[in-house]
Every structure is written in structure tokens, then in C-alpha cells.
Design a protein around this motif. Sequence first.
Motif, mmCIF file in Angstrom:
data_model
loop_
_atom_site.group_PDB
_atom_site.id
_atom_site.type_symbol
_atom_site.label_atom_id
_atom_site.label_comp_id
_atom_site.label_asym_id
_atom_site.label_seq_id
_atom_site.Cartn_x
_atom_site.Cartn_y
_atom_site.Cartn_z
ATOM 1 N N LEU A 162 0.829 -1.204 0.000
ATOM 2 C CA LEU A 162 0.000 0.000 0.000
ATOM 3 C C LEU A 162 0.867 1.258 0.000
ATOM 4 O O LEU A 162 0.529 2.256 -0.641
ATOM 5 N N ALA A 163 2.000 1.201 0.721
ATOM 6 C CA ALA A 163 2.896 2.359 0.754
ATOM 7 C C ALA A 163 3.472 2.640 -0.630
ATOM 8 O O ALA A 163 3.622 3.800 -1.034
ATOM 9 N N ILE A 164 3.782 1.578 -1.378
ATOM 10 C CA ILE A 164 4.281 1.758 -2.744
ATOM 11 C C ILE A 164 3.197 2.372 -3.624
ATOM 12 O O ILE A 164 3.447 3.276 -4.419
ATOM 13 N N LYS A 165 1.967 1.894 -3.474
ATOM 14 C CA LYS A 165 0.869 2.443 -4.261
ATOM 15 C C LYS A 165 0.620 3.901 -3.911
ATOM 16 O O LYS A 165 0.319 4.723 -4.786
ATOM 17 N N ALA A 166 0.749 4.244 -2.622
ATOM 18 C CA ALA A 166 0.531 5.636 -2.199
ATOM 19 C C ALA A 166 1.571 6.563 -2.805
ATOM 20 O O ALA A 166 1.285 7.739 -3.075
ATOM 21 N N ALA A 167 2.796 6.047 -3.017
ATOM 22 C CA ALA A 167 3.876 6.879 -3.557
ATOM 23 C C ALA A 167 3.866 6.939 -5.074
ATOM 24 O O ALA A 167 4.600 7.728 -5.667
ATOM 25 N N THR A 168 3.039 6.118 -5.721
ATOM 26 C CA THR A 168 2.981 6.089 -7.189
ATOM 27 C C THR A 168 2.021 7.162 -7.693
ATOM 28 O O THR A 168 0.866 7.196 -7.280
ATOM 29 N N PRO A 169 2.464 8.047 -8.578
ATOM 30 C CA PRO A 169 1.556 9.087 -9.097
ATOM 31 C C PRO A 169 0.359 8.464 -9.809
ATOM 32 O O PRO A 169 0.503 7.500 -10.556
ATOM 33 N N GLN A 170 -0.793 9.004 -9.557
ATOM 34 C CA GLN A 170 -2.012 8.494 -10.189
ATOM 35 C C GLN A 170 -3.003 9.637 -10.350
ATOM 36 O O GLN A 170 -3.303 10.352 -9.391
ATOM 37 N N LYS A 171 -3.512 9.805 -11.556
ATOM 38 C CA LYS A 171 -4.493 10.857 -11.811
ATOM 39 C C LYS A 171 -5.869 10.360 -11.407
ATOM 40 O O LYS A 171 -6.326 9.318 -11.883
ATOM 41 N N PRO B 24 -4.089 6.762 6.365
ATOM 42 C CA PRO B 24 -4.852 6.083 5.309
ATOM 43 C C PRO B 24 -4.365 4.662 5.038
ATOM 44 O O PRO B 24 -5.172 3.745 4.854
ATOM 45 N N ILE B 25 -3.041 4.457 5.008
ATOM 46 C CA ILE B 25 -2.504 3.116 4.780
ATOM 47 C C ILE B 25 -2.908 2.193 5.923
ATOM 48 O O ILE B 25 -3.295 1.037 5.703
ATOM 49 N N PHE B 26 -2.823 2.695 7.140
ATOM 50 C CA PHE B 26 -3.206 1.883 8.294
ATOM 51 C C PHE B 26 -4.664 1.443 8.200
ATOM 52 O O PHE B 26 -4.998 0.285 8.484
#
Length: 489
Positions: free
Chosen positions: A81-90, A183-185
Motif C-alpha cells: 500500500l505504501a508503494i501504491k501511495a507513492a505512485t503518481p495516479q491521476k 490512510p494506509i493503516f
Amino acid sequence: MSEDPDAPFSPTHVVVLSELSQAEKETYFDLLIAAEAQFHQDYENNQVLADMRILGPGVKIETPMEEKKEDGPRLTPAERLAIKAATPQKLKGSIDTAVGGVFHYQRYENIVKLIMPKNKTTAYKPKRRSLAWVMRLIHEIYDVRYARDTSDIGDDEFEDGSEEDLAKKREREEMQRQTNVFPIFIVDLLSKKFGLKSIVEQTVWDLIYSCDDLRENQDLCPDVEVFCRFLEQYYDADELLYYCYVRSLTQSVLNANFKTHWADPGKAKDGAGYSVGMDRKPLELMLNRRECNYIAQTIFIRNRGEEIEQEKEMFNDFMQHIDSSMNAQGEVDSCNFMRVAVERYFITRPQEDGEAPPSLPPAPPSQQQRQEEVAVEEPTIEYDHPLLQAIFSGQSVETAEASYVDDVIQGPDFESLSAEVLSVVKDDLCDELTQRIHEAEQWGTENAKSERQFQDAIAEAVYKFDGMSKLVAEHAKGLFKGGEGGGGK
């Protein structure tokens, strides 16, 4: 459990997660994830099941050296989830709700990123849940978070000062820092609670949508506003730990459990101090001044050294704000007490590099203000087209499409066609319109740089459909006339 890894799978033990403690649940979930267990729904018994083979003591499966070298450490769900949170997404910025409205979720994009498929629109429709449902889930989240944070603190106390332990501590702290954001938690917790991805994501949508709606009325329950500030990450992990600590002290003084307190707010009859409707709530848990003073002293007056004066100042500042919040009976609602506590901590905590203390967060905007903000940031277009007006006003796209095709079929372009021909043409037009709008939505989600550009893509698809429908009408009339001519007329 068979010791032969190739033996037929026949489970001999059943573990019911709902009967375990939170710590045991997390252990079993980590085990299921590590084993890549597949979850499935048992509709007959209304349960979610996962089968997993566990080898007997001493039984090992040899792994080729090539595979051992290629396999790195397995990421935990929170790390993914932390990796997804750091990935730019529109993100589109809004989503249709279950009742046909639109939920603008820009304030909560940090958690929406974790449940939104990359470059795709979501099939979920947020539902407005009752206040009791929201509060039970919020207090469960706080309970688990505080238990975990205090457990982490306790583990640090038993470390020695060796270089190896200090290096492990720094590595663990860095990993915790990346996965510790609220949010990740929340998503990680709900994943362990429900298991099924669809249930987790729908629950998150319902939670943030309901909180956003409820926070407009802070008098109803101040807890919701505080929770939203944590969701937005206006308050960070330090404020969250402090708030959970104050909350724990408050529960102890009141001899109450906040989650249990919200278990069934509808038991009392109307007029007995309970509010009515979907957002009914139980009687308020009040603190008198003596109890407030005791909690405040426990929080602030801890040392007896050189910092005692600063702590006294913080204590006096806090109690002044509590006194101003008390009613005529000299009591304050425990929700307001905890809200004031975290606000004052946020304002008075020492700042780095001589920075000025931060201001309080702004009050949540009303629905009218939100519409005005959206209008300023993304000027919308007033379309004359009935289908576009219906879609952009928040009506269900499926309903709007069906209604519009009905109007097209009944228009002058299709007059004189038989009912049988119209039935066939209508089905084809419905499929064509749905496909065109779906493709326009996909293009807009991936490529549009503004809401207006996204709307323009939808509008272009609709206008092209109108031109195509006229051609279909002419073709259908030609076939119909040809059929008559072939009949000898």
C-alpha cells in the motif's frame, strides 16, 4: 495435517478468526498472505473461507537454489500500500453515489489512491451509512491503532545499545514511517478484518463519504470532524498518538468503552435524550471539571524538573479552553474534550527551526461552498443536450442513456417504422450509446487534464451518436420500404 506435501488436501483444523484477539488475527492474516491463500465466499453459511496447507513438524519442501536467489523478501500488505501511495495516479476527483448524487473526494485523495485501480474508473457507488455505523468503525480503528502504537513503544524499551540492534531499529523505524500514515493503516486494517477486496474497498468508500457528509454538522458528533482531519493528514502521526492517549484516559475515567457505547443507539425511546432518524446517537458521555482536571494533569504534569513551568503553561491553556466549553452544569461532552485536547496540542507543540505555530484547520465547507469551489477550479459547461444535462447533473448514466434512446426512437426520424423494427433498432442503439460513452470515459480518465476536458470527451461521443442514429433511421426506413416493394405493392 499430512506430512506428505503431495498428499490430497483434506483440512483437519478450522480457525475462526472472529473468535481470536486482534494480535492473533493479524498473525493468521500474515500467514494466509504469505501462503498466497485464496479467499472464497460460503453463501450458505454467510462466511468467508480460506483453505491453506500447513506441513507437519520437520517436513520441508526443497527449493532450487536458482529460485532461492531470485526470491527477495516478501512485501507485507502495508508495504504494498505504501508503494501504491507513492505512485503518481491521476484521479477523476468525483464519483457517483448510490442515491444518484456526486461525491467530490478531493479532500481524501490520500486514501482514495489506495482503493482506486490505476487508470480505471471504479465500479463502486458510495453509500451513506448511519452515524452509529460510522462511529463504531472509527472507534475500532482508534482502538487497534493505539494498541499497536503502544506495543511498538514497549518493544523499544528492551533493546540494548549494540550496533546491530541500533541498525535494526533504524531500519524498522524507516519502514514504520512509510507504512504508519493513517490512510494506509486504515486500508490495511480493513483488509485484515474483511479479507475480500470488494468488501474492503466498498467499506472505505462508505466510510469517507459518510464522514464527509456528517462533518457538515459538527454539533451532531465532533468526533467525525477530528477523524476527517486525520484522514486528510492535516494532523500527523504524533497528533494521532496523542489523541488516542487522551481518548484512552477519557475512557478510563468514564469507565466506558466508546465503541460499545455506539453499539445500539436506538434502544431508548424518542424524547429520552436520543436523536431520531438514521443519525440517532446515544446519550452524551459528560465529564465534570474535576475529571477534566485529573486527565489534564495526567497529560501535562509529568516531570518535576526544569520543564515544569512550560508544562504548567500548557495545562493552564488547555483548562481555559475546556472551561469555556462547559455547559451550565459545569460539564463538557467527552467528544468536545478530546477535540479541544488535540487542537491545543497541535497549536502549542514545539515547532522546528523557530516556525510559527500552525493555525487551526478551516471548518469543513458546506455543500454550496463545495459546488462554488468546483466551479472556480473547473468551470463547467451548460449543455443544451438533454442527455448531457442528465449525466452531468448526477443522474445515473444507465438510466439517462435508456431514457434518451426512448426519446430518439419516438422522434420524427423513426416515425412510420413498425413496432417490431423499432424494438430491434432500440436494442442496437442502446448498445452503441453505452459503448461510445464507456470508451469516452476511459479516454477521459487516462488522458483528460481537467474536468472540462473530460466532459468534452463525453459530449463528443454523444454528438457523434446523434449523427449515427440518423443514419440508422434512414437505413431502417430504406429496408422497410424495400420489404414493401418486394411484397408486390
